[in-house]
Design a protein around this motif. Structure first.
Motif: not given
Length: 113
Positions: A1-19, A100-107
């Motif tokens: 669950f935390i894996y997909f949650f972190l990815f979804a949150m990072s993609e939302i912030t990535f979308s904000f960055l692109l916007s 490490s993957c989880l940590l980097m998605m949080f970063v």
């Protein structure tokens, strides 16, 4: 669950960055999927490496959240193929591990936000 949650949150912030960079919504809707696809591509440079090779370079390209997600998916598939699965007792195995993957998605969430 935390894996997909972190990815979804990072993609939302990535979308904000692109916007921030676009005032025209049509242009943004064309560029955003291309940018998302382009951020997955660095993972394929390391397709033949294991979790103990080129660790610092993997951390660097994991600043792109889709790349960190694909590294994590690769580790999940390796553990599932071995019949173990990702568990708390093996989440820290190797130099570039699943944590490490989880940590980097949080970063990435902090970096993009």
């Amino acid at each position: 669950f935390i894996y997909f949650f972190l990815f979804a949150m990072s993609e939302i912030t990535f979308s904000f960055l692109l916007s921030v960079w676009f005032s025209n919504s049509k242009l943004a809707s064309i560029v955003a999927p291309v940018a998302l696809f382009a951020t997955i591509l660095p993972k394929f440079i390391y397709i033949n490496t294991n979790s103990n090779e080129r660790v610092s370079q993997k951390y660097l390209v994991s600043l792109l959240s889709p790349t960190a997600f694909s590294f994590g998916a690769d580790l999940i598939s390796n553990y599932e193929y071995a019949g173990n699965g990702i568990q708390l007792n093996n989440i820290f195995e190797g130099k570039f591990n699943f944590f490490s993957c989880l940590l980097m998605m949080f970063v990435d969430i902090i970096l993009y936000g």
